[in-house]
Design a protein around this motif. Sequence first.
Motif, PDB file in Angstrom:
ATOM      1  N   SER A 251       7.543  -0.946  -8.083  1.00 41.97           N
ATOM      2  CA  SER A 251       6.630   0.013  -8.713  1.00 41.97           C
ATOM      3  C   SER A 251       6.294   1.157  -7.773  1.00 41.97           C
ATOM      4  O   SER A 251       6.197   2.314  -8.188  1.00 41.97           O
ATOM      5  N   ALA A 252       6.108   0.849  -6.488  1.00 40.48           N
ATOM      6  CA  ALA A 252       5.772   1.886  -5.517  1.00 40.48           C
ATOM      7  C   ALA A 252       6.895   2.913  -5.393  1.00 40.48           C
ATOM      8  O   ALA A 252       6.642   4.127  -5.352  1.00 40.48           O
TER       9      ALA A 252
ATOM     10  N   ILE B 136       3.784   0.594   2.577  1.00 41.27           N
ATOM     11  CA  ILE B 136       3.562  -0.420   3.614  1.00 41.27           C
ATOM     12  C   ILE B 136       3.495  -1.805   2.972  1.00 41.27           C
ATOM     13  O   ILE B 136       2.675  -2.033   2.070  1.00 41.27           O
ATOM     14  N   ILE B 137       4.359  -2.702   3.422  1.00 44.26           N
ATOM     15  CA  ILE B 137       4.278  -4.105   2.992  1.00 44.26           C
ATOM     16  C   ILE B 137       3.171  -4.746   3.818  1.00 44.26           C
ATOM     17  O   ILE B 137       3.259  -4.778   5.048  1.00 44.26           O
ATOM     18  N   ASP B 138       2.145  -5.240   3.156  1.00 48.21           N
ATOM     19  CA  ASP B 138       0.973  -5.737   3.876  1.00 48.21           C
ATOM     20  C   ASP B 138       0.590  -7.109   3.329  1.00 48.21           C
ATOM     21  O   ASP B 138      -0.362  -7.266   2.584  1.00 48.21           O
ATOM     22  N   ARG B 139       1.379  -8.101   3.715  1.00 49.26           N
ATOM     23  CA  ARG B 139       1.140  -9.470   3.270  1.00 49.26           C
ATOM     24  C   ARG B 139       1.206 -10.387   4.499  1.00 49.26           C
ATOM     25  O   ARG B 139       2.234 -11.018   4.767  1.00 49.26           O
TER      26      ARG B 139
ATOM     27  N   ARG C  22       0.842  -1.191   0.000  1.00 49.08           N
ATOM     28  CA  ARG C  22       0.000   0.000   0.000  1.00 49.08           C
ATOM     29  C   ARG C  22       0.883   1.249   0.000  1.00 49.08           C
ATOM     30  O   ARG C  22       1.885   1.303   0.703  1.00 49.08           O
ATOM     31  N   SER C  23       0.495   2.221  -0.794  1.00 47.33           N
ATOM     32  CA  SER C  23       1.248   3.464  -0.876  1.00 47.33           C
ATOM     33  C   SER C  23       0.297   4.639  -0.686  1.00 47.33           C
ATOM     34  O   SER C  23      -0.731   4.724  -1.355  1.00 47.33           O
TER      35      SER C  23
ATOM     36  N   THR D  43       7.577   0.692   5.768  1.00 43.86           N
ATOM     37  CA  THR D  43       7.315  -0.087   6.973  1.00 43.86           C
ATOM     38  C   THR D  43       6.538  -1.341   6.615  1.00 43.86           C
ATOM     39  O   THR D  43       6.183  -1.552   5.451  1.00 43.86           O
ATOM     40  N   GLY D  44       6.314  -2.165   7.625  1.00 44.27           N
ATOM     41  CA  GLY D  44       5.538  -3.380   7.429  1.00 44.27           C
ATOM     42  C   GLY D  44       4.232  -3.307   8.194  1.00 44.27           C
ATOM     43  O   GLY D  44       4.165  -2.734   9.283  1.00 44.27           O
TER      44      GLY D  44
END
Length: 233
Positions: free
Chosen positions: A36-37, A17-20, A6-7, A50-51
């Motif tokens: 890409s972000a 934000i890495i959201d996995r 998410r950006s 951040t995560g």
Amino acid sequence: MSDQVRSTYTGGITEIIIDRPPVNALDFGTIEALASAFEGADRKNPVLLTGGGSVFSAGVDTKAFAAYTPAEKAGMIRAITRMTASLVCHPAPVIAAVSGHALGGGFVLMLCADVRLITDAASARFGLTESQAGVPFPAGPLEIIREEIEPSLLRRLTLTSQVIGSDTLMECGIADQSVPQSTLIETARARALTVAAQPAFTRVKQQVRGRLMAALRTLADSGIDPVAQSFDL
């Protein structure tokens, strides 16, 4: 933008934000989305990485990687180098707010940042565990760890897959500030704006990290990577 990355842009800062869930492991799609972000981020403004949740990133998703075809594995290895190049080469400040475990590729993502803030949580663990995970370093991350970690510590972390805590990470000088989890993002935002306000930041970043930037660009553009080539055979 991928659901896994998410950006947002707010207050003069791009937040990525890495959201996995559950551990923000990096599969092929997440790696491409991160690249890409960063490539799409405003080059004049700082970026906060951040995560989501209580983990920064546990690194490469080894289960996903094992299921890929040889061509997909080679593609992912090369994509990791392109992704790290996009992070390191961003001209404005990149601030890592390391919210929890940063292992393997997650540790490398932290090293890509210009400023590294980590949680002071006693449970957080950090390490370069590629040996244990069974996925050798792609060409880009190999350049980064050689540049950012002094040789004896690099040897210990990589060859033994030693995992360390936040106190040791601070003592080694790899992280810049240890922050309570509850104020980590707020502190990182303030730090991003303070660092970005320096009028000569971009020029000095080029002077200090320019060699690494150039090496990563060359590797990303060429696609030359012995680990990837081993899957091309």
